[in-house]
Scaffold this motif. Structure first.
Motif, PDB file in Angstrom:
ATOM      1  N   LEU A  65      16.944   4.365   4.776  1.00 15.92           N
ATOM      2  CA  LEU A  65      16.172   3.569   3.827  1.00 15.92           C
ATOM      3  C   LEU A  65      14.708   3.995   3.752  1.00 15.92           C
ATOM      4  O   LEU A  65      14.038   3.711   2.757  1.00 15.92           O
ATOM      5  N   VAL A  66      14.191   4.657   4.769  1.00 13.21           N
ATOM      6  CA  VAL A  66      12.774   5.032   4.812  1.00 13.21           C
ATOM      7  C   VAL A  66      12.346   5.878   3.602  1.00 13.21           C
ATOM      8  O   VAL A  66      11.335   5.559   2.962  1.00 13.21           O
ATOM      9  N   PRO A  67      13.075   6.931   3.209  1.00 13.50           N
ATOM     10  CA  PRO A  67      12.633   7.693   2.027  1.00 13.50           C
ATOM     11  C   PRO A  67      12.608   6.849   0.750  1.00 13.50           C
ATOM     12  O   PRO A  67      11.704   6.985  -0.076  1.00 13.50           O
ATOM     13  N   GLY A  68      13.572   5.965   0.591  1.00 13.95           N
ATOM     14  CA  GLY A  68      13.596   5.096  -0.585  1.00 13.95           C
ATOM     15  C   GLY A  68      12.414   4.143  -0.622  1.00 13.95           C
ATOM     16  O   GLY A  68      11.795   3.933  -1.670  1.00 13.95           O
ATOM     17  N   ILE A  69      12.093   3.572   0.523  1.00  8.14           N
ATOM     18  CA  ILE A  69      10.940   2.660   0.606  1.00  8.14           C
ATOM     19  C   ILE A  69       9.660   3.427   0.325  1.00  8.14           C
ATOM     20  O   ILE A  69       8.782   2.949  -0.410  1.00  8.14           O
ATOM     21  N   TRP A  70       9.539   4.628   0.876  1.00  9.79           N
ATOM     22  CA  TRP A  70       8.340   5.445   0.623  1.00  9.79           C
ATOM     23  C   TRP A  70       8.223   5.784  -0.860  1.00  9.79           C
ATOM     24  O   TRP A  70       7.134   5.709  -1.433  1.00  9.79           O
ATOM     25  N   LEU A  71       9.331   6.142  -1.494  1.00 12.93           N
ATOM     26  CA  LEU A  71       9.311   6.481  -2.918  1.00 12.93           C
ATOM     27  C   LEU A  71       8.895   5.276  -3.766  1.00 12.93           C
ATOM     28  O   LEU A  71       8.092   5.410  -4.694  1.00 12.93           O
ATOM     29  N   VAL A  72       9.393   4.103  -3.445  1.00 15.98           N
ATOM     30  CA  VAL A  72       9.029   2.903  -4.197  1.00 15.98           C
ATOM     31  C   VAL A  72       7.539   2.604  -4.041  1.00 15.98           C
ATOM     32  O   VAL A  72       6.849   2.296  -5.024  1.00 15.98           O
ATOM     33  N   ARG A  73       7.024   2.714  -2.830  1.00 16.43           N
ATOM     34  CA  ARG A  73       5.593   2.459  -2.618  1.00 16.43           C
ATOM     35  C   ARG A  73       4.732   3.487  -3.347  1.00 16.43           C
ATOM     36  O   ARG A  73       3.712   3.147  -3.948  1.00 16.43           O
ATOM     37  N   PHE A  74       5.138   4.744  -3.313  1.00 19.56           N
ATOM     38  CA  PHE A  74       4.390   5.803  -3.979  1.00 19.56           C
ATOM     39  C   PHE A  74       4.371   5.592  -5.488  1.00 19.56           C
ATOM     40  O   PHE A  74       3.315   5.661  -6.124  1.00 19.56           O
ATOM     41  N   THR A  75       5.523   5.331  -6.083  1.00 20.57           N
ATOM     42  CA  THR A  75       5.572   5.154  -7.535  1.00 20.57           C
ATOM     43  C   THR A  75       4.834   3.888  -7.966  1.00 20.57           C
ATOM     44  O   THR A  75       4.204   3.878  -9.025  1.00 20.57           O
TER      45      THR A  75
END
Length: 110
Positions: free
Chosen positions: A20-30
């Protein structure tokens, strides 16, 4: 046997959390990029409204024509993208020489 089962459960939870970490990072970045772009759109909409209303302001107050031009110049030359990620500073311009010039122009207009 119960010891082995609890270890497998903890390992599965940890593996899923790592997935889940990459998905959470992507959501925060976008979300951060979207917020910055929205602020830029607000800044440029403000610049457009200032630029389009300068002539009307000058017609309404001809004695303040130079002060209106100086204020419009001050607002239109500021680049909001240069300070999007920086903390707020006292100066409106990143260039200290330009800040000094604009202060002199404003004092002269007053």
């Amino acid at each position: 046997m119960a010891d082995h089962s609890s270890f497998e459960t903890i390992a599965q939870i940890a593996a899923r959390a790592l997935l889940l970490v990459p998905g959470i990072w992507l959501v925060r970045f976008t979300a951060a990029r979207h917020e910055r772009l929205f602020r830029l759109r607000e800044h440029y909409a403000f610049k457009y409204s200032v630029a389009s209303s300068v002539e009307g302001f000058k017609q309404q107050a001809p004695e303040m024509k130079d002060a209106i031009a100086a204020a419009a110049f001050f607002e239109l030359t500021f680049n909001p993208a240069t300070r999007m990620d920086a903390g707020s500073t006292e100066a409106r311009y990143p260039n200290p020489i330009m800040e000094w010039v604009m202060q002199k122009v404003q004092k002269k207009a007053e």
